[in-house]
Design an enzyme around this catalytic site. Structure first.
Site, PDB file in Angstrom:
ATOM      1  N   CYS A   2     -15.882  55.204 -40.590  1.00 18.22           N
ATOM      2  CA  CYS A   2     -16.470  56.034 -41.634  1.00 18.22           C
ATOM      3  C   CYS A   2     -16.032  57.462 -41.386  1.00 18.22           C
ATOM      4  O   CYS A   2     -15.499  57.793 -40.338  1.00 18.22           O
ATOM      5  CB  CYS A   2     -17.982  55.934 -41.566  1.00 18.22           C
ATOM      6  SG  CYS A   2     -18.555  54.245 -41.626  1.00 18.22           S
ATOM      7  N   ARG A  26     -10.583  57.232 -44.446  1.00 18.79           N
ATOM      8  CA  ARG A  26     -11.160  56.516 -43.289  1.00 18.79           C
ATOM      9  C   ARG A  26     -12.115  55.410 -43.710  1.00 18.79           C
ATOM     10  O   ARG A  26     -12.500  54.574 -42.927  1.00 18.79           O
ATOM     11  CB  ARG A  26     -11.916  57.516 -42.399  1.00 18.79           C
ATOM     12  CG  ARG A  26     -11.026  58.541 -41.738  1.00 18.79           C
ATOM     13  CD  ARG A  26     -11.849  59.497 -40.933  1.00 18.79           C
ATOM     14  NE  ARG A  26     -12.474  58.817 -39.820  1.00 18.79           N
ATOM     15  CZ  ARG A  26     -11.948  58.790 -38.592  1.00 18.79           C
ATOM     16  NH1 ARG A  26     -10.792  59.362 -38.378  1.00 18.79           N
ATOM     17  NH2 ARG A  26     -12.555  58.171 -37.615  1.00 18.79           N
ATOM     18  N   TRP A  72     -17.305  52.758 -44.523  1.00 21.66           N
ATOM     19  CA  TRP A  72     -16.664  51.445 -44.478  1.00 21.66           C
ATOM     20  C   TRP A  72     -17.725  50.539 -43.912  1.00 21.66           C
ATOM     21  O   TRP A  72     -18.093  50.642 -42.745  1.00 21.66           O
ATOM     22  CB  TRP A  72     -15.421  51.465 -43.595  1.00 21.66           C
ATOM     23  CG  TRP A  72     -14.689  50.153 -43.651  1.00 21.66           C
ATOM     24  CD1 TRP A  72     -13.731  49.782 -44.557  1.00 21.66           C
ATOM     25  CD2 TRP A  72     -14.891  49.018 -42.809  1.00 21.66           C
ATOM     26  NE1 TRP A  72     -13.313  48.510 -44.317  1.00 21.66           N
ATOM     27  CE2 TRP A  72     -14.016  48.003 -43.249  1.00 21.66           C
ATOM     28  CE3 TRP A  72     -15.714  48.756 -41.727  1.00 21.66           C
ATOM     29  CZ2 TRP A  72     -13.943  46.755 -42.649  1.00 21.66           C
ATOM     30  CZ3 TRP A  72     -15.655  47.514 -41.116  1.00 21.66           C
ATOM     31  CH2 TRP A  72     -14.785  46.529 -41.585  1.00 21.66           C
ATOM     32  N   ASN A  98     -21.180  57.409 -37.780  1.00 15.04           N
ATOM     33  CA  ASN A  98     -19.942  56.629 -37.688  1.00 15.04           C
ATOM     34  C   ASN A  98     -20.029  55.858 -36.376  1.00 15.04           C
ATOM     35  O   ASN A  98     -20.153  56.460 -35.309  1.00 15.04           O
ATOM     36  CB  ASN A  98     -18.712  57.549 -37.685  1.00 15.04           C
ATOM     37  CG  ASN A  98     -17.423  56.730 -37.625  1.00 15.04           C
ATOM     38  OD1 ASN A  98     -17.406  55.557 -37.986  1.00 15.04           O
ATOM     39  ND2 ASN A  98     -16.347  57.334 -37.145  1.00 15.04           N
ATOM     40  N   GLY A  99     -20.024  54.531 -36.451  1.00  8.91           N
ATOM     41  CA  GLY A  99     -20.121  53.708 -35.242  1.00  8.91           C
ATOM     42  C   GLY A  99     -21.022  52.513 -35.525  1.00  8.91           C
ATOM     43  O   GLY A  99     -21.333  52.203 -36.668  1.00  8.91           O
ATOM     44  N   GLU A 464       5.794  42.561 -39.900  1.00  6.32           N
ATOM     45  CA  GLU A 464       5.335  43.879 -40.360  1.00  6.32           C
ATOM     46  C   GLU A 464       5.489  43.995 -41.869  1.00  6.32           C
ATOM     47  O   GLU A 464       4.596  44.486 -42.569  1.00  6.32           O
ATOM     48  CB  GLU A 464       6.101  44.984 -39.636  1.00  6.32           C
ATOM     49  CG  GLU A 464       5.772  46.388 -40.113  1.00  6.32           C
ATOM     50  CD  GLU A 464       4.285  46.748 -40.007  1.00  6.32           C
ATOM     51  OE1 GLU A 464       3.520  46.048 -39.314  1.00  6.32           O
ATOM     52  OE2 GLU A 464       3.871  47.721 -40.656  1.00  6.32           O
ATOM     53  N   LYS A 468       2.448  44.649 -44.649  1.00  6.62           N
ATOM     54  CA  LYS A 468       2.462  45.707 -45.673  1.00  6.62           C
ATOM     55  C   LYS A 468       2.156  45.122 -47.050  1.00  6.62           C
ATOM     56  O   LYS A 468       1.386  45.664 -47.825  1.00  6.62           O
ATOM     57  CB  LYS A 468       3.838  46.397 -45.713  1.00  6.62           C
ATOM     58  CG  LYS A 468       4.124  47.313 -44.569  1.00  6.62           C
ATOM     59  CD  LYS A 468       3.248  48.540 -44.482  1.00  6.62           C
ATOM     60  CE  LYS A 468       2.058  48.493 -43.605  1.00  6.62           C
ATOM     61  NZ  LYS A 468       1.975  48.158 -42.260  1.00  6.62           N
ATOM     62  N   GLU A 471      -1.578  43.771 -47.224  1.00  7.90           N
ATOM     63  CA  GLU A 471      -2.677  44.744 -47.243  1.00  7.90           C
ATOM     64  C   GLU A 471      -2.607  45.701 -48.416  1.00  7.90           C
ATOM     65  O   GLU A 471      -3.599  46.348 -48.733  1.00  7.90           O
ATOM     66  CB  GLU A 471      -2.742  45.522 -45.927  1.00  7.90           C
ATOM     67  CG  GLU A 471      -1.594  46.446 -45.660  1.00  7.90           C
ATOM     68  CD  GLU A 471      -1.811  47.247 -44.370  1.00  7.90           C
ATOM     69  OE1 GLU A 471      -2.958  47.507 -43.996  1.00  7.90           O
ATOM     70  OE2 GLU A 471      -0.802  47.593 -43.738  1.00  7.90           O
ATOM     71  N   HIS A 487       9.540  22.131 -38.392  1.00  8.34           N
ATOM     72  CA  HIS A 487       8.356  21.691 -37.627  1.00  8.34           C
ATOM     73  C   HIS A 487       7.087  21.784 -38.470  1.00  8.34           C
ATOM     74  O   HIS A 487       5.991  21.779 -37.928  1.00  8.34           O
ATOM     75  CB  HIS A 487       8.236  22.519 -36.341  1.00  8.34           C
ATOM     76  CG  HIS A 487       9.418  22.382 -35.447  1.00  8.34           C
ATOM     77  ND1 HIS A 487       9.636  21.280 -34.657  1.00  8.34           N
ATOM     78  CD2 HIS A 487      10.494  23.178 -35.277  1.00  8.34           C
ATOM     79  CE1 HIS A 487      10.762  21.403 -34.002  1.00  8.34           C
ATOM     80  NE2 HIS A 487      11.317  22.560 -34.362  1.00  8.34           N
ATOM     81  N   LYS A 587      -8.522  53.206 -42.557  1.00  5.35           N
ATOM     82  CA  LYS A 587      -7.364  53.677 -41.799  1.00  5.35           C
ATOM     83  C   LYS A 587      -7.536  53.474 -40.290  1.00  5.35           C
ATOM     84  O   LYS A 587      -6.605  53.136 -39.604  1.00  5.35           O
ATOM     85  CB  LYS A 587      -7.122  55.167 -42.068  1.00  5.35           C
ATOM     86  CG  LYS A 587      -5.896  55.738 -41.376  1.00  5.35           C
ATOM     87  CD  LYS A 587      -4.632  55.022 -41.776  1.00  5.35           C
ATOM     88  CE  LYS A 587      -3.404  55.570 -41.114  1.00  5.35           C
ATOM     89  NZ  LYS A 587      -2.209  54.741 -41.381  1.00  5.35           N
TER      90      LYS A 587
HETATM   91  C1  AGP Z   1      -1.459  48.819 -40.628  1.00  2.00           C
HETATM   92  O1  AGP Z   1      -0.836  49.020 -41.884  1.00  2.00           O
HETATM   93  C2  AGP Z   1      -2.926  48.574 -40.749  1.00  2.00           C
HETATM   94  N1  AGP Z   1      -3.572  49.616 -41.436  1.00  2.00           N
HETATM   95  C3  AGP Z   1      -3.591  48.245 -39.437  1.00  2.00           C
HETATM   96  O2  AGP Z   1      -3.096  46.996 -39.035  1.00  2.00           O
HETATM   97  C4  AGP Z   1      -3.344  49.229 -38.276  1.00  2.00           C
HETATM   98  O3  AGP Z   1      -2.011  49.173 -37.861  1.00  2.00           O
HETATM   99  C5  AGP Z   1      -4.238  48.815 -37.100  1.00  2.00           C
HETATM  100  O4  AGP Z   1      -5.582  48.916 -37.508  1.00  2.00           O
HETATM  101  C6  AGP Z   1      -4.012  49.646 -35.835  1.00  2.00           C
HETATM  102  O5  AGP Z   1      -4.364  50.984 -36.089  1.00  2.00           O
HETATM  103  P1  AGP Z   1      -3.945  52.098 -34.981  1.00  2.00           P
HETATM  104  O6  AGP Z   1      -2.454  52.109 -34.922  1.00  2.00           O
HETATM  105  O7  AGP Z   1      -4.537  53.369 -35.483  1.00  2.00           O
HETATM  106  O8  AGP Z   1      -4.542  51.654 -33.661  1.00  2.00           O
END
Ligand code: AGP
Length: 592
Positions: A2, A26, A72, A98-99, A464, A468, A471, A487, A587
């Protein structure tokens, strides 16, 4: 995940909303502010994005301070009731958090027995209730008693109806305080201090206190603390207006990041802590991260094994932290994180430390918790990354991991270290024919499934690329090792199937092309992704070929991911999704 902000000064409503906009990356499933207006606390909350909150906030009479929050959801649905700030029953206290309060259910049960009433499903509401429960007129006494009861992580900003102060407390969740004359700002991210102050205080675990017009008072369990402020080194304002979204801006900033890395790691004092380190005791290297950072870790394993004889492996942080890894003084643990606040990665660090491993942070946010804790810090110099989908940071991570492999080689073999190869990467950092990538995005938007296959580092790139796409456009892009086709995965292939074949690893190119043929023979539409010039009798059979430059080194991974970041972005936009704020994500995952 958050965002929290607190402010002492005139016109707090606008200041809070402006900063919640900055913090929206965030977490953005609901938001709210509470403003001290004379002897009252006015609360405005809304579900959804900040713009919904902005629509309902009215100017408050004699407003002198306030707190704000972008959420969040961890406990309770993302709706207006559960949105922060949370107020105590008599509306004397308002809290943003936040937490996670791990023992909130037990606390709530005890308070309910004492006749306290609750209105939300959140863990945070128990903080407001405890403050009221312990309130005998002394705010710090009420805060101290509250903190002595709660377990878990918290960054708290609190206002009290009867006082002018902002009360705060921090534990395992980032919290910072900036001062500008009589105005004070509390925030979970220093991005809020851009344009407000040039120095700020870092609230460490277990610290708490209050701020008013005369300044701030910080305490820990040993009493009042005198702390030195930290200079605000980075500027956050950039050419945001040139781009529709942060994601596309940050993709195009990859080249700048590569240049920054070259310049930074051309200075001996920025790499000698590795090249001059005695790795005599080190026998193994473990690379740890989450999500995109984990994919970078996979790349890092290949690079380090290619340049050194260390036993090297990668592990997802959320798995590593609960294992009993065979690591110790003979182990270098490399923790990779864009934010440096990811809960699982921080926990993995703590485990590595307990086992006396040497820790290195490959990090973007240089003022983050992970950066402060690790033995050695290798910044990736990518600049602020706001879009939830990590793009330039991934490219910067694998670039720095490549340089780390060269530094380790230099330390062990005594050969020199040079970052010069990064110049070649910088010159090759291009996106190809973006219009063709947009055409593919037009096609992909109507698919709910894509298959991606590759071998070796191509599989890591495919992983990767699929993250992308998943998400930002919610398309189920699945990744398989190309050699695994027969397999099981081949059973899924039919004439509706797109199979994207990543083929940039020369040594196994023929094998990978063979896998492409196996899928094509069963009706699949093949998109070949390669850096090689192939005969038309091979490529004519495929639905499409994406050709990228061959940089001829381990840094090919940077060139390879760029088109997929572009494709993911435009696929998302085609589907009417905001790629900066995909559903259910945030984020920085600061809770496990
Ligand atoms: C990546 O596009 C995602 N948003 C997510 O997987 C991110 O890489 C992951 O949460 C790790 O975040 P960080 O690099 O800030 O530790």
């Amino acid at each position: 995940m958050c965002g929290i902000v607190g402010y002492i000064g005139g016109g707090p409503e606008k200041i809070l909303l402006d900063n919640l906009k900055k913090l929206e990356y965030r977490g953005y499933d609901s938001a709210g502010i509470a403003v001290k207006s004379g002897k009252n606390i006015k609360v405005f909350k809304s579900a959804g994005e900040i713009k919904n909150l902005i629509r309902i906030v009215k100017p408050c009479e004699n407003a002198t301070s306030g707190i704000g929050h972008t959420r969040w959801a961890t406990h309770g649905k993302p709706d207006e009731i559960n949105a922060h700030p949370h107020v105590s029953e008599n509306r004397k206290w308002a809290v943003v958090h936040n937490g996670i309060i791990e023992n909130y259910a037990d606390i709530k049960k005890d308070l309910l027995k004492n006749g306290v009433e609750f209105y939300s499903e959140t863990d945070t509401e128990v903080i407001a209730a405890l403050l009221e429960f312990y309130d005998r007129g002394d705010k710090l006494e009420a805060l101290n008693k509250t903190l002595s009861v709660v377990n878990g992580s918290y960054a708290l900003a609190i206002i009290n109806r009867d006082s002018e102060e902002l009360v705060f407390a921090g534990n395992k969740s980032p919290l910072f305080i900036g001062v500008n004359g009589e105005n004070v700002m509390i925030a979970s991210d220093i991005i809020c201090f851009d344009g407000f102050c040039d120095k700020y205080y870092v609230i460490e675990n277990g610290e708490y206190g209050y701020a008013d017009k005369s300044g701030i008072k910080i305490f820990d369990k040993f009493g009042k603390k005198e702390k030195e402020p930290v200079r605000l080194k980075c500027s956050f304002s950039g050419n945001e207006n040139l781009y529709t979204h942060y994601m596309i801006k940050e993709i195009y900033e990859t080249k700048d990041a590569v240049k920054n890395i070259y310049e930074y790691y051309s200075e001996p004092h920025n790499y000698e802590m590795i090249t001059k380190h005695d790795f005599g005791k080190i026998k193994k290297v473990r690379l740890i991260g989450c999500g995109t950072a984990y994919h970078a870790a996979l790349m890092g394993v290949e690079m380090i094994e290619n340049e050194t004889d260390f036993d090297c492996s990668a592990c997802v942080a959320s798995e590593f932290r609960y294992k009993n890894p065979k690591i110790g003084e003979d182990t270098l643990v490399v923790l990779i994180s864009q934010s440096g606040e990811t809960a699982d990665t921080l926990a993995a660090f703590e485990l590595a430390k307990q086992k006396c491993a040497l820790t290195v942070a490959v990090i973007n946010v240089e003022y983050s918790t992970l950066a402060k804790k690790c033995d050695i810090v290798l910044p990736i110099k990518a600049g602020v990354e706001k879009a939830v989908a990590s793009t330039k940071a991934y490219s910067a991570q694998i670039t720095v991991l490549y340089l780390l492999s060269l530094m380790l080689k230099s330390a062990v073999s005594g050969c020199g270290f040079s970052a010069d190869e990064v110049i070649n990467l910088y010159n090759q950092c291009e996106f190809g024919n973006v219009n063709n990538l947009k055409l593919l995005a037009n096609v992909f938007q109507y698919n709910d499934k894509l298959f991606m296959i590759g071998r070796g580092k191509d599989y890591f790139t495919a992983s990767e690329a699929s993250l992308k796409i998943k998400e930002t456009s919610y398309i189920n892009a699945d990744t398989y090792y190309a050699g695994e086709l027969k397999h099981g995965f081949l059973a899924l292939v039919n004439s509706d199937t797109f199979v994207i074949v990543f083929a940039t690893e020369k040594g196994i190119l023929t094998k990978t092309l063979g896998n492409a043929e196996e899928a094509r023979a069963r009706g699949a539409k093949i998109i070949l992704f390669t850096c090689f010039d192939l005969d038309s009798d091979i490529t004519d059979k495929f639905y499409y070929v994406i050709k990228v430059k061959d940089v001829g080194s381990s840094l090919q991974g940077v060139i390879n991911i760029l088109p997929w970041q572009i494709i993911a972005y435009y696929t998302s936009v085609n589907k009417g999704i905001n790629p900066d704020k995909p559903r259910n994500l945030a984020k920085s995952v600061t809770v496990e």
